[in-house]
Design an enzyme around this catalytic site. Structure first.
Site, mmCIF file in Angstrom:
data_model
loop_
_atom_site.group_PDB
_atom_site.id
_atom_site.type_symbol
_atom_site.label_atom_id
_atom_site.label_comp_id
_atom_site.label_asym_id
_atom_site.label_seq_id
_atom_site.Cartn_x
_atom_site.Cartn_y
_atom_site.Cartn_z
ATOM 1 N N CYS A 284 4.552 -9.435 -12.357
ATOM 2 C CA CYS A 284 3.645 -8.562 -11.602
ATOM 3 C C CYS A 284 2.244 -8.530 -12.186
ATOM 4 C CB CYS A 284 4.203 -7.146 -11.553
ATOM 5 S SG CYS A 284 5.935 -7.069 -11.072
ATOM 6 N N HIS B 64 0.030 0.964 -12.379
ATOM 7 C CA HIS B 64 0.956 0.004 -11.770
ATOM 8 C C HIS B 64 1.700 0.694 -10.624
ATOM 9 C CE1 HIS B 64 3.263 -3.616 -11.550
ATOM 10 N NE2 HIS B 64 4.393 -3.057 -11.944
ATOM 11 N N HIS C 154 4.032 -3.478 -3.039
ATOM 12 C CA HIS C 154 3.973 -4.255 -4.284
ATOM 13 C C HIS C 154 3.959 -5.741 -3.953
ATOM 14 C CE1 HIS C 154 4.348 -5.579 -8.251
ATOM 15 N NE2 HIS C 154 5.430 -4.943 -8.659
#
Length: 624
Positions: free
Chosen positions: A266, A422, A460
């Protein structure tokens, strides 16, 4: 003296729309914009969505359509039908009397006939097969997927229609558009950039975290034979994770300098940006194109993350809202960072930035959107599980704040900074990341650190997620609005927030109120990265201090042309004319185009050559 990497262009596409000129960020805060800026953003979205704008003004129905078909929403049929996701069902079949017979074409028989089969030729290319024993077969079927919400690109946007895509995987199509949009936002012709530097002073730092997994990439490579199809010669090559960078180098830029694709789950965008920032600071690169393209909306990928227990499933969302008695999930609110939640919402995105060293930015009159002095990466150490969090993110956040404090001073850190978390919307992330941010805020004397969590709007996008955060931070400075975590109605009890400011409402800021954005990414496998990004005001103040008033005044005069040309690009894009740069079989060079000497290599089409005579940092080390 070290060069400062400055952002002179940015672009891309995600569920909020086109990234350049802050249109994507404005979609997230459109309810807080004045009518002029909101109208401009509606037009930008109408353009990428292919809506009819011939009447001039968009109708109320069109505006409502735009709002409903952007950001996180129920997965639309343009990608796949969530009600009928195909799969093969394993069955064991046998005849009722011990034998089973069927007729097929001879050419459809397997290359190796099973021992228990008896084959009889019926003529006309047909055969009868008799099986003495039971046989396992795979029967095509379909099912409803467990996850029906995602951050999907705006409805109607199809990157394959913008250039001769030739069956490219979706991620590579998005990369071509994202890089093209970033170049268009600069307001400086790429040839002008090429003429200003040596060929080996340009670098492309771009990749994807998961590679290209649709049927035109690795998905086709791994599934074709199992599905009775042939593997394409392009499946393997185009499926590689470095292909977004390779495509941009070969078909957008004609780059002969550095290529440095990096992967970090990520945090992949930050991993690429770190390499670019370090190369510019060291003087090895003067121009860096940084990006990630990730196309994760594939039922096979969704199935994988669902099996891991990572995604917010329909059942999980209904349980969260059990008190409301909903008959279907609240698709818009599937991602709820730092609130009661049940998993992340997968998304797709391509984000690109163009970095110059500060001297080149002044020389070419480039717009300065911000600067990136440092990006830090740390692993977790020994781990209980590869998916579990560790201590690496404590290091990256603390190092980022310390590095920024050495530039800005403690008052800026305490009073004029914000963080882009995040914020995945998983129960584990809300506890671990909030503890990291909260404890670091305490150490640096930050009483209430404003926190953004844009996955509430976008979902995401895996490797591109940190790029989404960077582009959103540029929007904060331009709009003077920090987007609230709009999908939440409370903060979960296990969130550590004594020194954090987490809120659903947008935070309106005074112009120039924020000097620093701290961007944070906690990647699967222990890939932690945090970046310090300085505001445009701070960046310009630093460059004016370094280069002097005379150089700064000359720069401002040159910048006007870049601003004007960039605005013309945006006007065109907002009027329905979106395009991608794609140079296939264009200006291809071979050995006859290379002129070599002991001092330099000169290439056709470049003003400057590649210098071979450079002073070695190890000169004088050799001793008898």
């Amino acid at each position: 003296m070290s060069q400062l990497p400055v952002i002179v262009g940015f672009g891309g596409i995600n569920p909020a729309g086109r990234s350049s000129f802050h249109h994507g960020y404005r979609r997230m805060v459109i309810d807080a914009l004045d009518s002029a800026r909101a109208d401009r953003t509606y037009r930008s979205l109408a353009s990428v969505m292919g809506l009819d704008m011939s009447r001039g003004e968009l109708t109320p129905e069109q505006r409502e359509y735009i709002l409903e078909h952007t950001l996180i929403r129920r997965i639309e049929d343009g990608l796949f039908d969530i009600e009928k996701v195909p799969f093969n069902k394993r069955m064991s079949i046998a005849g009722s009397g011990g034998e089973l017979s069927f007729v097929t074409r001879a050419r459809q028989l397997p290359d190796v006939i099973p021992e228990q089969w008896s084959v009889t030729d019926l003529g006309d290319g047909k055969v009868k097969v008799t099986m003495a024993d039971a046989c396992d077969v795979l029967m095509p079927s379909h099912r409803r997927i467990d996850v029906s919400t995602a951050g999907q690109l705006p409805s109607g946007f199809d990157p394959s229609k913008l250039y001769a895509s030739r069956n490219h995987p979706r991620g590579l199509q998005m990369a071509i558009y994202g890089a093209s949009d970033a170049l268009g936002s600069m307001g400086i012709d790429w040839q002008t950039v090429m003429d200003a530097v040596h060929p080996d002073q340009i670098g492309v730092y771009a990749s994807s975290a998961m590679a290209q997994l649709d049927d035109n990439g690795m998905g086709g490579l791994l599934m074709s034979r199992a599905d009775g199809r042939r593997v394409s010669s392009k499946n393997l090559a185009l499926g590689l994770a470095d292909m977004p960078g390779d495509f941009v180098s070969a078909y957008v830029l004609g780059n002969v300098g550095t290529t440095a694709p990096s992967l970090g789950a990520c945090a992949t965008f930050f991993y690429n940006m770190r390499l670019a920032v370090n190369d510019i600071k060291a003087g090895n690169t003067r121009v860096a194109v940084v990006g990630v393209a990730e196309a994760g909306l594939d039922p096979r990928i969704i199935d994988g993350y669902t099996t891991m227990g990572a995604l917010a499933t329909d059942d999980g969302l209904l349980k969260l809202d059990a008190a409301k008695g909903l008959s279907e999930p609240d698709y818009r609110r599937s991602s709820r960072p730092f609130s009661s939640n049940c998993g992340f919402t997968i998304s797709e995105s391509a984000q690109f930035i163009v970095l110059f060293d500060d001297s080149l930015a002044l020389e070419l009159g480039a717009q300065i959107h911000s600067s990136v002095p440092d990006v830090f990466v740390n692993a977790d150490g020994f781990k209980k599980s590869i998916s579990g969090p560790g201590i690496g993110n404590y290091l990256t956040i603390a190092k980022t704040l310390a590095a920024a404090e050495s530039i800005l001073g403690s008052d800026s850190i305490r009073q004029r900074s914000f963080v882009q978390a995040h914020g995945t919307s998983t129960p584990q992330n809300r506890v671990t990341e909030s503890h990291i941010l909260n404890e670091t805020a305490k150490v640096f004397g930050i009483e209430k650190w404003p926190v953004g969590a844009i996955k509430a709007y976008l979902g995401h996008s895996i490797g591109a997620a940190s790029g989404d955060q960077l582009i959103a931070s540029l929007g904060v400075w331009n709009e003077n609005i920090l987007a609230g975590i709009a999908t939440i109605d409370h903060i979960a009890e296990d969130v550590h927030d004594s020194n954090l400011q987490l809120q659903a409402e947008h935070m309106h800021l005074e112009p120039g109120a924020m000097d620093l954005a701290v961007l944070n990414s906690k990647g699967f496998g222990g890939n932690n990265a945090s970046a310090a990004v300085l505001s445009p005001t701070v960046s310009e103040k630093m460059l004016r201090g370094r280069h002097g008033n005379a150089a700064w005044t000359a720069y401002l005069d040159k910048r006007e042309a870049a601003v004007e040309k960039a605005q013309a690009y945006d006007d065109k894009a907002c009027s329905g004319d979106i395009s991608a740069i794609y140079h296939f079989d264009h200006n291809v060079m071979n050995g006859d185009d290379v002129e070599m000497s002991r001092e330099a290599i000169r290439l056709r089409g470049w003003k400057a050559g590649v210098e071979l005579t450079k002073a070695s940092p190890y000169a004088g080390w050799m001793k008898d």
